[in-house]
Scaffold this motif. Structure first.
Motif, short mmCIF file in Angstrom:
data_model
loop_
_atom_site.label_atom_id
_atom_site.label_comp_id
_atom_site.label_asym_id
_atom_site.label_seq_id
_atom_site.Cartn_x
_atom_site.Cartn_y
_atom_site.Cartn_z
N SER A 1 77.07 -92.96 -25.60
CA SER A 1 77.31 -92.70 -24.18
C SER A 1 77.46 -91.21 -23.86
O SER A 1 77.47 -90.81 -22.70
CB SER A 1 78.56 -93.44 -23.70
OG SER A 1 79.70 -93.02 -24.44
N ALA A 2 77.57 -90.37 -24.91
CA ALA A 2 77.77 -88.94 -24.69
C ALA A 2 76.52 -88.28 -24.13
O ALA A 2 76.60 -87.24 -23.47
CB ALA A 2 78.17 -88.26 -26.00
N LEU A 3 75.35 -88.86 -24.37
CA LEU A 3 74.09 -88.31 -23.89
C LEU A 3 73.94 -86.83 -24.24
O LEU A 3 73.96 -85.95 -23.39
CB LEU A 3 73.94 -88.50 -22.37
CG LEU A 3 73.59 -89.91 -21.89
CD1 LEU A 3 73.47 -89.94 -20.37
CD2 LEU A 3 72.29 -90.40 -22.51
N GLN B 1 69.39 -87.34 -26.78
CA GLN B 1 69.34 -88.52 -25.91
C GLN B 1 68.73 -88.18 -24.55
O GLN B 1 67.91 -88.94 -24.02
CB GLN B 1 70.75 -89.10 -25.71
CG GLN B 1 71.32 -89.83 -26.92
CD GLN B 1 71.82 -88.88 -28.00
OE1 GLN B 1 72.10 -87.70 -27.74
NE2 GLN B 1 71.90 -89.37 -29.22
N LEU B 2 69.10 -87.03 -23.99
CA LEU B 2 68.55 -86.64 -22.70
C LEU B 2 67.04 -86.40 -22.80
O LEU B 2 66.29 -86.74 -21.89
CB LEU B 2 69.26 -85.38 -22.19
CG LEU B 2 70.69 -85.59 -21.68
CD1 LEU B 2 71.33 -84.24 -21.33
CD2 LEU B 2 70.73 -86.51 -20.47
N SER B 3 66.61 -85.82 -23.91
CA SER B 3 65.18 -85.60 -24.10
C SER B 3 64.44 -86.93 -24.18
O SER B 3 63.31 -87.05 -23.66
CB SER B 3 64.93 -84.79 -25.39
OG SER B 3 65.43 -83.48 -25.26
N GLU C 1 61.59 -88.20 -21.55
CA GLU C 1 60.24 -88.63 -21.94
C GLU C 1 59.92 -90.00 -21.36
O GLU C 1 58.80 -90.24 -20.89
CB GLU C 1 60.13 -88.66 -23.46
CG GLU C 1 58.79 -89.18 -23.98
CD GLU C 1 57.59 -88.39 -23.45
OE1 GLU C 1 56.49 -88.99 -23.37
OE2 GLU C 1 57.73 -87.20 -23.10
N ALA C 2 60.91 -90.91 -21.37
CA ALA C 2 60.69 -92.24 -20.78
C ALA C 2 60.38 -92.12 -19.29
O ALA C 2 59.45 -92.76 -18.77
CB ALA C 2 61.91 -93.13 -21.00
N MET C 3 61.14 -91.28 -18.59
CA MET C 3 60.91 -91.11 -17.16
C MET C 3 59.59 -90.38 -16.88
O MET C 3 58.92 -90.64 -15.88
CB MET C 3 62.07 -90.32 -16.54
CG MET C 3 63.43 -91.03 -16.62
SD MET C 3 63.46 -92.67 -15.84
CE MET C 3 63.54 -93.73 -17.31
N ALA D 1 70.97 -95.08 -18.82
CA ALA D 1 70.20 -94.03 -19.47
C ALA D 1 70.51 -93.99 -20.97
O ALA D 1 69.60 -93.77 -21.79
CB ALA D 1 70.52 -92.68 -18.83
N ALA D 2 71.76 -94.22 -21.33
CA ALA D 2 72.14 -94.21 -22.75
C ALA D 2 71.45 -95.35 -23.50
O ALA D 2 71.01 -95.17 -24.65
CB ALA D 2 73.65 -94.33 -22.88
N ILE D 3 71.32 -96.51 -22.86
CA ILE D 3 70.63 -97.64 -23.50
C ILE D 3 69.15 -97.32 -23.67
O ILE D 3 68.56 -97.57 -24.74
CB ILE D 3 70.83 -98.92 -22.67
CG1 ILE D 3 72.29 -99.35 -22.71
CG2 ILE D 3 69.92 -100.05 -23.18
CD1 ILE D 3 72.63 -100.48 -21.76
#
Length: 244
Positions: free
Chosen positions: A127-129, A133-135, A139-141, A110-112
């Motif tokens: 890597s902290a997300l 990063q979570l947003s 959006e990708a998902m 997910a971080a990548i």
């Protein structure tokens, strides 16, 4: 009464209700006929085929998703299935079907994906997300699952809509995130091998309640009482590779 060695739906429900943590999980063939197993795998294959295309366009990377492996997992032993930190994306079907689909990827993957979405090259992700990063992952998902819903509409011959996905951090070995999983004793896991360029070579997994998985394959195969005829014929499964 069992029919040709298979359990009826009532027997499946009784089995799932009656088993406790000391009993083994039912085998896949106890729940699905070979044809239904193939159908469930192909539903995932078709859905993730379109998702691979959407993800490839978003990330500007070659994306490959292999044919799926379907299994039954027990909720009380789910930490053994997911021993590392993961990110779970929850999607609710709101039209056509009503059920929960949980998409699970490793946190480092997910971080990548987040790094690529935010303009990085994916080689040094955060890597902290954090929230940004979570947003980005969400959006990708969202794009992936929206594309999957469109494909399902075609396959099932009716409109299929989903809610906006919600994203959760899971660390089940530490007991974190269990509340986000479907509240079922046993779940169906559909696992794919996901490759994104040279950055990711890992698993991406769907978790489905047994009843919802059964509903999907029953509808597709036209086995339900009063089901529509002339459903689309399932294509043969094959590894999917998409490159932009």
């Amino acid at each position: 009464m069992m029919n040709d060695g298979m359990l009826s739906q009532d027997e499946i429900d009784a089995l799932l209700r009656g088993m406790d943590s000391r009993d083994r999980a039912p085998a896949l063939h106890d729940i699905f006929t070979p044809l239904e197993q193939d159908a469930l795998g192909e539903i995932g294959n078709i859905s993730f085929g379109s998702s691979a295309t959407a993800l490839s366009m978003l990330l500007n990377q070659k994306v490959e998703i292999t044919t799926p492996n379907v299994s039954v997992i027990e909720r009380t032993r789910i930490a053994d299935e997911f021993p590392r930190p993961y990110v779970a994306i929850q999607v609710n079907y709101t039209e056509g079907f009503h059920g929960i689909n949980l998409l699970v990827i490793e946190q480092r993957d997910a971080a990548i994906i987040a790094d690529l979405m935010l303009g990085g090259d994916g080689t040094a992700p955060d890597s902290a997300l954090g929230e940004i990063q979570l947003s980005a992952v969400q959006e990708a998902m969202n794009q992936m699952m929206g594309s999957a819903a469109t494909s399902m509409s075609t396959v099932f011959g009716k409109r299929v809509d989903i809610s906006l996905p919600t994203i959760h951090l899971l660390d089940l070995s530490e007991g974190k995130g269990l509340e986000y999983l479907p509240d079922e004793d046993f779940l169906i896991k559909v696992s794919f091998r996901l490759k994104i360029g040279t950055l990711i070579d890992s698993n991406i997994m769907q978790l489905l309640p047994v009843d919802f998985a059964k509903e999907l394959v029953t509808y597709l195969l036209g086995a339900a009482e009063g089901g529509e005829e002339n459903r689309p014929e399932l294509p043969a499964g094959a590894p999917l590779s998409v490159e932009t």
